[in-house]
Design a protein around this motif. Sequence first.
Motif, PDB file in Angstrom:
ATOM      1  N   UNK A 166       0.856  -1.195   0.000  1.00 30.74           N
ATOM      2  CA  UNK A 166       0.000   0.000   0.000  1.00 30.74           C
ATOM      3  C   UNK A 166       0.886   1.235   0.000  1.00 30.74           C
ATOM      4  N   UNK A 215      -4.925   5.227  -6.568  1.00 28.18           N
ATOM      5  CA  UNK A 215      -5.232   5.573  -5.172  1.00 28.18           C
ATOM      6  C   UNK A 215      -6.115   4.508  -4.531  1.00 28.18           C
ATOM      7  N   UNK A 216      -7.068   4.003  -5.273  1.00 29.38           N
ATOM      8  CA  UNK A 216      -7.943   2.955  -4.732  1.00 29.38           C
ATOM      9  C   UNK A 216      -7.154   1.678  -4.486  1.00 29.38           C
ATOM     10  N   UNK A 217      -6.315   1.310  -5.433  1.00 30.48           N
ATOM     11  CA  UNK A 217      -5.564   0.059  -5.343  1.00 30.48           C
ATOM     12  C   UNK A 217      -4.525   0.090  -4.225  1.00 30.48           C
ATOM     13  N   UNK A 218      -3.910   1.268  -4.012  1.00 32.26           N
ATOM     14  CA  UNK A 218      -2.813   1.353  -3.046  1.00 32.26           C
ATOM     15  C   UNK A 218      -3.225   2.019  -1.732  1.00 32.26           C
ATOM     16  N   UNK A 219      -4.508   2.128  -1.482  1.00 33.14           N
ATOM     17  CA  UNK A 219      -4.996   2.681  -0.213  1.00 33.14           C
ATOM     18  C   UNK A 219      -4.422   4.063   0.072  1.00 33.14           C
ATOM     19  N   UNK A 220      -4.573   4.941  -0.916  1.00 32.57           N
ATOM     20  CA  UNK A 220      -4.094   6.316  -0.758  1.00 32.57           C
ATOM     21  C   UNK A 220      -5.310   7.242  -0.806  1.00 32.57           C
ATOM     22  N   UNK A 227      -9.221   2.176   1.215  1.00 40.09           N
ATOM     23  CA  UNK A 227      -9.908   2.751   0.055  1.00 40.09           C
ATOM     24  C   UNK A 227     -10.666   1.697  -0.744  1.00 40.09           C
ATOM     25  N   UNK A 228     -10.287   0.428  -0.636  1.00 39.56           N
ATOM     26  CA  UNK A 228     -10.955  -0.618  -1.426  1.00 39.56           C
ATOM     27  C   UNK A 228     -10.736  -1.982  -0.785  1.00 39.56           C
ATOM     28  N   UNK A 275      -7.314  -3.237  -1.842  1.00 41.53           N
ATOM     29  CA  UNK A 275      -6.188  -2.666  -1.085  1.00 41.53           C
ATOM     30  C   UNK A 275      -6.040  -3.385   0.255  1.00 41.53           C
ATOM     31  N   UNK A 304      -2.853  -5.869   1.580  1.00 40.98           N
ATOM     32  CA  UNK A 304      -2.102  -5.702   2.833  1.00 40.98           C
ATOM     33  C   UNK A 304      -2.185  -6.968   3.680  1.00 40.98           C
TER      34      UNK A 304
END
Lengths: 304, 635
Positions: free
Chosen positions: A152, A246-251, B293-294, B297, B301
């Motif tokens: 992330x 941003x969605x994929x990497x939790x930003x 966010x998804x 994601x 993790x």
Amino acid sequence: MTAYLARRVLQAVAVVLLVTLIVFGLLRLAPGGAAAGVLGSGSAHQEFLAQYLTWLGHVLGGNLGRSARLNEGVGALLAASLPRTLVLTGVSTLLALLIAVPVGLLQAVRRNSAVDHLLRGLTYLFYGMPPFVLGSVLILYFAIDKHFFGAEGPQAPGIAGVITDPRDLTLPVLTLALVTIAIFARYMRSSALDSLGQEYVEAARARGGGERRVVINHVLRNSLVPVVTLLGLSFPQIVGGALVVEILFNIQGMGWQIWQAAVNHDFPVTLGFTLVIGVAAAVGSLLADVGYALLDPRVRGARS
Amino acid sequence: MRSGGHRRGGAVAACCAAVGLALLLAACGPASGSSSGAAPAASGGGTTVTYAMQPGAVINYPFPFFTGGSGGNLGNDDVYNVNDFQYQMYRPLYWFGTGVSPYLNTKLSLAAPPVYNGKTVVIRLKQNYRWSNGEPVDASDVMFYFNMMIAEGKNYGFYDSSGLPADIASVHATSRYVVTIELKSVNFSQSWFTNNQLSEITPMPMAWDRTASGRSNCASSVTNCLAVYAYLAKQAGKAASAIASSPLWSIVDGPWKLQSINSQGKVVMTFNNQYGGPVAPGHITTFVQLPYTSEQAEYNVLQDPTAGQTIDVGYLPTVDAPSPAAGALAGANPSTLPNYHLSAQYIWQLSYMPYNFKNTTGQAPIFDQLYFRQAFQDLVDQEGVINGPLHGYGKPTAGPVSLYPPTTYLSQQVESGGDVWSLNINAAEKLLREHGWNVRPNGLDTCAHAGTGAGECGAKIPGGMALKLSMIYASGIDWIQSAARELASNASLAGIQLSVKAESFGSVVGAVFSDAKCYATKITDCTWQLADWGSWTYAPDYLPTGDTLFSGTAPNNGGGYNDAKDNQMITATLQARTPRQFDNAMHAWDSYLTDQLPVVYEPDQATLVETIKGLDTGPWNSADQITPEYWHYVK
């Protein structure tokens, strides 16, 4: 040059004012009294123009409204998400520029060679690959399988917090940069090929300039104009964020925030962010125009 | 009826709201102490749990009192703000859910079960609970809530014209730890009053009984409560950074105190050493909630044990879950998650899709026909959805009471029959033919015999009318999208043209529950026909009595279903005097609405929880409550 710049700045101001007018119009049309949320309940009786001017005053004073869903001011949300996005997209664009320009130039100079074919294949591959797929592949290999980088993006607040976490910043930047490199390199190659065929290049060679000197001094500068255009056009994206990454990497960046606001009918946030991105588009266009003028004196001569 | 849905992927629960109200709707850095640590080995000790929230979830509202109407705060009443945040700091008077059982949990409640005597209800508080400022949790804290509720009247977020606060004749603190309520009516079910009325109450500390100008006395007088509410709501609506430093919100009686919360939604809580309730030996002392966010994601993790913010408890997207074996609740973990344990959690909820009986585009007369609703339910392939997009993590729904978790409310018909409405396209076609429709499989059915007699289409359905319907569904939820498309396909096989359209979750729920045009005195423009957003969670009204969803006057009866016998049977459940009478009334009502199909019943979907090995969280609570004070690491 000064007159040229002044005209461009005035045009940009006019565009920004138009953007504010459109955004305010949408805010006023939005259900749930979104405009009143910014203007105050006492504004209901005012005419459109008076409301607009009041709102513009608020905006210039930094008051973009408030998100009832998040219990935060739009300005505070911008302050939290814009630095993340600027670092993510800014670094990836800079990286893309630093790699794409020499790659495109090399491809043009070595046209139809094995190197050109290889690099063209790679640029096609990255250009055609959706960021979601590219990012997922990078995560699977570099984060989940090899543990080289984080799965992330950086989670610390502020620009310093993001920049000082290269382990987590690498994969989202790489995902964006690889696609951008592919686009920039294609433009750079095409532009450099055009330049290489110009008479001034032949003349420079005839004057005995070495190939490297000719390419760097004559081809590179003239080939950068379309890339500068692309850079200017990508400015709103730099500010607006890269939603998928941003969605994929939790930003929690600009793209994610504006998407969340849109699906949750959070109009002050949607329109406040839209305003900032609209201003960025005007500024990007202005910077591109300045870039043309600096790179090519004929441009400012022809337009002045 | 708590809004916001479940905390996990794929499953969306209902938003709640009364009609006309607003839309019902941490990390440890690399070395910050997540007990799971950075090593890929399972945890074997530690004091911190990092808990991954559902994508898009927002925690930012500490005030546990809700109002509706313009300017109300009901929009903050969701499972994240209430269950995961407020209830950790401020315990409700009565706690519901013990593992898979959704009933009253006497052990975790602040008071003994209420005692009923005619119109009198006596609440006796336990004496072992204290606020973190040293004051006892006593009757004045309960009176504070009651007085604010009475002051707000119809603006009270959970206002019930036959319950709280309308039915209160008087309420008093009759001793330091006893509150006595005198009700106006005597005909109410004790189970209903406990589970659906007293369940809403959260005692509030005396330190909150104030306005900007100083101390107030809402706990003893209704007069000043509106000003106190306004002050507290304003304080609660401040930015996240202001909440953690607020002297108001730092006074808690629950097991957790807020240490920090940031604008991204990362919440850090530390154990409240003065908590008087039960805890597990060796429980964790820091509870961190992280926003995502998804789903993807979060899953990424979970798969990366070296991530800066490792997750101890998180959620697995259904699409990534291996199917469970027959008879098992959960299957094996994905091979990329060797350090976690997978469990399936079924929430106390109802999955359904309402018909719009108030529709003004001409389809309402079709929905009025029981034969049509039966035929349409025959086109719903619940088993197909469960075994397909839900990967086996679902249970069929047959009536207004969910099959799982098991309760005493199910009728014999449903308990023994399971999915009594399994996919049967031939039966659907037969029903339509028998009622005057010219059925054209893969074509378009039309009404061939208009009229109200036997073999005719039914009242207000003109001859030649085509079976063309539309349905909106919440986008971004895989199983709902798959179920919508499959339903459209099955419908076309029976000659029903069903056009399906994805809209945002907020749009779908807004259309059903809060579109003013559909709640006008005279409805002339209410266009939605069928709407699917997922499920309705029973909280803080824990009994599925129908007074919230299915009676003609139910505040959240979005489709406007109204049936005299149904209304009578719901009233019977609300007026049952003993638990046995209550169960009998529920069985009769459940059986009736199973046959009447006031809505389209859909599969009940599970939540897939990943827990780091070595962490004992106990069984997951079916009322969607979490109790981190029970979580502990085992070696």
